[in-house]
Design a protein around this motif. Structure first.
Motif, PDB file in Angstrom:
ATOM      1  N   UNK A   1      90.569  63.333 -16.061  1.00  0.00           N
ATOM      2  CA  UNK A   1      89.618  62.216 -15.572  1.00  0.00           C
ATOM      3  C   UNK A   1      90.117  61.796 -14.024  1.00  0.00           C
ATOM      4  N   UNK A   2      91.434  61.899 -13.547  1.00  0.00           N
ATOM      5  CA  UNK A   2      91.734  61.617 -12.281  1.00  0.00           C
ATOM      6  C   UNK A   2      91.088  62.827 -11.323  1.00  0.00           C
ATOM      7  N   UNK A   3      90.971  63.908 -11.709  1.00  0.00           N
ATOM      8  CA  UNK A   3      90.480  65.010 -10.686  1.00  0.00           C
ATOM      9  C   UNK A   3      89.023  64.594 -10.856  1.00  0.00           C
ATOM     10  N   UNK A   4      88.371  64.191 -11.733  1.00  0.00           N
ATOM     11  CA  UNK A   4      86.628  63.859 -11.692  1.00  0.00           C
ATOM     12  C   UNK A   4      86.560  62.791 -10.897  1.00  0.00           C
ATOM     13  N   UNK A   5      87.381  61.829 -10.678  1.00  0.00           N
ATOM     14  CA  UNK A   5      87.258  60.690  -9.850  1.00  0.00           C
ATOM     15  C   UNK A   5      87.640  60.928  -8.587  1.00  0.00           C
ATOM     16  N   UNK A   6      88.619  61.698  -8.291  1.00  0.00           N
ATOM     17  CA  UNK A   6      89.028  61.814  -6.996  1.00  0.00           C
ATOM     18  C   UNK A   6      89.123  63.343  -6.755  1.00  0.00           C
ATOM     19  N   UNK A   7      88.157  64.225  -6.731  1.00  0.00           N
ATOM     20  CA  UNK A   7      88.321  65.670  -6.781  1.00  0.00           C
ATOM     21  C   UNK A   7      89.128  66.388  -5.484  1.00  0.00           C
ATOM     22  N   UNK A   8      89.388  65.365  -4.518  1.00  0.00           N
ATOM     23  CA  UNK A   8      89.894  65.906  -3.176  1.00  0.00           C
ATOM     24  C   UNK A   8      91.304  65.656  -3.176  1.00  0.00           C
ATOM     25  N   UNK A   9      92.052  64.864  -4.354  1.00  0.00           N
ATOM     26  CA  UNK A   9      93.466  64.722  -4.360  1.00  0.00           C
ATOM     27  C   UNK A   9      94.118  65.757  -4.871  1.00  0.00           C
ATOM     28  N   UNK A  10      94.779  66.420  -3.882  1.00  0.00           N
ATOM     29  CA  UNK A  10      95.515  67.418  -4.005  1.00  0.00           C
ATOM     30  C   UNK A  10      96.788  67.347  -5.145  1.00  0.00           C
ATOM     31  N   UNK A  11      97.543  66.202  -4.701  1.00  0.00           N
ATOM     32  CA  UNK A  11      98.516  65.878  -5.728  1.00  0.00           C
ATOM     33  C   UNK A  11      98.142  65.912  -7.229  1.00  0.00           C
ATOM     34  N   UNK A  12      97.078  65.260  -7.559  1.00  0.00           N
ATOM     35  CA  UNK A  12      96.444  65.222  -8.922  1.00  0.00           C
ATOM     36  C   UNK A  12      96.164  66.332  -9.227  1.00  0.00           C
ATOM     37  N   UNK A  13      95.401  67.164  -8.328  1.00  0.00           N
ATOM     38  CA  UNK A  13      94.944  68.492  -8.835  1.00  0.00           C
ATOM     39  C   UNK A  13      96.272  69.581  -9.163  1.00  0.00           C
ATOM     40  N   UNK A  14      97.377  69.369  -8.331  1.00  0.00           N
ATOM     41  CA  UNK A  14      98.584  69.969  -8.825  1.00  0.00           C
ATOM     42  C   UNK A  14      99.378  69.907  -9.901  1.00  0.00           C
ATOM     43  N   UNK A  15      99.205  68.391 -10.332  1.00  0.00           N
ATOM     44  CA  UNK A  15      99.753  68.041 -11.750  1.00  0.00           C
ATOM     45  C   UNK A  15      99.198  68.645 -12.876  1.00  0.00           C
ATOM     46  N   UNK A  16      97.860  68.586 -12.450  1.00  0.00           N
ATOM     47  CA  UNK A  16      96.800  69.170 -13.598  1.00  0.00           C
ATOM     48  C   UNK A  16      97.029  70.740 -13.863  1.00  0.00           C
ATOM     49  N   UNK A  17      97.220  71.246 -12.635  1.00  0.00           N
ATOM     50  CA  UNK A  17      97.303  72.788 -12.779  1.00  0.00           C
ATOM     51  C   UNK A  17      98.779  72.850 -13.443  1.00  0.00           C
ATOM     52  N   UNK A  18      99.827  72.040 -13.039  1.00  0.00           N
ATOM     53  CA  UNK A  18     101.223  72.221 -13.637  1.00  0.00           C
ATOM     54  C   UNK A  18     101.051  71.978 -15.193  1.00  0.00           C
ATOM     55  N   UNK A  19     100.029  71.019 -15.887  1.00  0.00           N
ATOM     56  CA  UNK A  19     100.175  70.899 -17.087  1.00  0.00           C
ATOM     57  C   UNK A  19      99.148  71.984 -17.857  1.00  0.00           C
ATOM     58  N   UNK A  20      98.359  72.382 -17.263  1.00  0.00           N
ATOM     59  CA  UNK A  20      97.687  73.695 -17.747  1.00  0.00           C
ATOM     60  C   UNK A  20      98.525  74.767 -17.922  1.00  0.00           C
TER      61      UNK A  20
END
Length: 157
Positions: A138-157
């Motif tokens: 959801x955070x990635x959808x709301x702020x797609x340019x946020x690299x920190x959030x994308x990295x956390x999502x990647x780690x979780x996946x």
């Protein structure tokens, strides 16, 4: 046997005016038990618990008030109730999650993003990987340019 709500409410209000808040809480509790969907009475009960410093009792009441407001179509009032809940208990995951959802539904992207970030902060330490994935997606959808959030999502996946 039905209770006399008017009489109990009047008595509770007199107790509040007299500064006997714990006694008033007991009377308001009777009213809530009789009518658990009475938003005004629930709000008053939550405020009285805050008045005596009983945050653990007040916060769930404000969350319930928010849920009832939301079901009745008053999302703005629900958000206001949730803001009280998160102000009084900054680690209440349920309150932050509801606040994020309602903010998103109302189109308040910045507020939703900030609330989801708080949910993510609280949930990342929990063992519930699915919940963390949901929040970071959801955070990635709301702020797609946020690299920190994308990295956390990647780690979780």
């Amino acid at each position: 046997m039905a209770i006399d709500r008017v009489k109990i409410k009047a008595g509770a209000d007199k107790l509040v005016m007299a500064g006997k808040v714990p006694e008033a809480i007991r009377e308001y509790q009777k009213l809530v038990e009789d009518s658990p969907r009475d938003i005004a009475t629930l709000s008053q009960l939550g405020n009285l618990h805050l008045r005596v410093g009983n945050k653990p009792a007040a916060v769930p009441i404000f969350i319930k008030v928010a849920e009832l407001f939301n079901k009745a179509g008053f999302a703005t009032k629900a958000v206001a109730s949730l803001k009280i809940a998160v102000r009084e208990d900054e680690k209440n995951l349920r309150a932050w999650d509801l606040l994020a959802e309602l903010s998103e539904q109302q189109g308040f992207a910045k507020e939703a993003r900030l609330s989801y970030e708080k949910v993510a902060e609280l949930i990342i330490t929990s063992p519930d990987t699915q919940a963390a994935l949901r929040v970071y997606t959801k955070l990635t959808e709301l702020d797609p340019d946020n690299l920190k959030v994308r990295l956390h999502l990647g780690d979780l996946l």
